[in-house]
Design a protein around this motif. Structure first.
Motif, PDB file in Angstrom:
ATOM      1  N   GLN A  62     -44.319  -6.340  52.744  1.00  0.00           N
ATOM      2  CA  GLN A  62     -44.518  -6.863  51.399  1.00  0.00           C
ATOM      3  C   GLN A  62     -45.402  -8.108  51.377  1.00  0.00           C
ATOM      4  N   ARG A  88     -43.686  -9.458  56.482  1.00  0.00           N
ATOM      5  CA  ARG A  88     -44.059  -9.855  55.126  1.00  0.00           C
ATOM      6  C   ARG A  88     -44.978 -11.090  55.127  1.00  0.00           C
ATOM      7  N   ASN A 108     -42.557 -12.578  59.825  1.00  0.00           N
ATOM      8  CA  ASN A 108     -43.079 -12.997  58.524  1.00  0.00           C
ATOM      9  C   ASN A 108     -44.042 -14.183  58.658  1.00  0.00           C
ATOM     10  N   GLY A 235     -39.775  -4.641  52.572  1.00  0.00           N
ATOM     11  CA  GLY A 235     -39.884  -5.095  51.195  1.00  0.00           C
ATOM     12  C   GLY A 235     -38.530  -5.219  50.537  1.00  0.00           C
TER      13      GLY A 235
END
Length: 241
Positions: A62, A88, A108, A235
């Motif tokens: 995401q 992400r 991330n 996500g």
């Protein structure tokens, strides 16, 4: 034909920004090269889709942004291999190229910064000066890049490496290394003779000679077959449990 292109470009620029973006997105909707079984979250933004390649069974999480700054016909600028998981909010900004080999895992908020704005003339608005196009980033097979790490400039990270969370990589990292810090330095390397990570200062020429080549390493890892990717981690809209 060139005059027609100019008229089309000028007409597009006269439209509201959101309309411009929607038209460009529609025109490029089929241009992404993506291998079978791969998943790209709907929030991912890709600028220069025709110059991006994503391998098989790879997940892009995401709010990632893949930005191809320099787009040459027929040339790929961002290549992500097979069976990779990109966490992400990762940011890819390509200069010459960014290449992630197979089985790369990023946490991330990792940044791959191969291009920057040109600042030679401070009397010009920086947004108009263009971006650099010389740096290449290469990340070897089965490398893990921890949360918040940044890869800057022309850098090659070897296969089998671990980059610590929050690190800034500004120089090459040899295969089977653990590197962390600002700038990142190699603290440990994997000894196949001892079958464990050892201090980099204790890593010998014999240890170096025993390292598998990247092609042999890929062949060994590929024996696991198709990896069941943790899509739910890609996500927030994919659920919680």
């Amino acid at each position: 034909m060139p005059m027609l292109k100019v008229r089309i470009r000028n007409a597009l620029r006269a439209m509201p920004p959101k309309v411009q973006c929607l038209i460009m997105a529609w025109r490029s909707r089929h241009s992404l090269q993506k291998g079978p079984g791969s998943y790209v979250h709907s929030s991912v933004q890709i600028l220069g889709r025709a110059h991006v390649s994503i391998g098989a069974n790879t997940v892009i999480g995401q709010d990632c942004w893949l930005n191809v700054n320099h787009r040459t016909d027929g040339r790929l600028a961002i290549v992500i291999g097979n069976q990779c998981f990109i966490g992400r909010r990762n940011f890819f900004s390509s200069g010459a190229s960014i290449q992630l080999s197979d089985f790369v895992l990023t946490a991330n908020d990792c940044h791959f910064l191969g291009s920057t704005h040109l600042v030679d003339d401070p009397m010009k608005p920086v947004i108009c000066t263009g971006t650099s196009n010389l740096d290449s980033i290469i990340v070897g097979t089965n490398t893990f890049i921890g949360a918040g790490a940044r890869i800057l400039g022309s850098v090659k990270i070897g296969h089998g490496c671990v980059i610590g969370a929050g690190s800034t990589v500004t120089r090459d990292v040899p295969p089977f290394s653990q590197a962390h810090g600002h700038p990142a330095r190699v603290h440990k390397r994997y000894s196949f003779g001892q079958r464990k990570w050892i201090a980099a200062a204790l890593f010998t020429a014999e240890d170096e000679a025993a390292l598998p080549t990247e092609s042999a390493y890929v062949q060994h890892l590929s024996a696991v077959g198709r990896i069941p990717m943790p899509h739910i981690a890609a996500g927030a809209d994919l659920g919680s449990f």
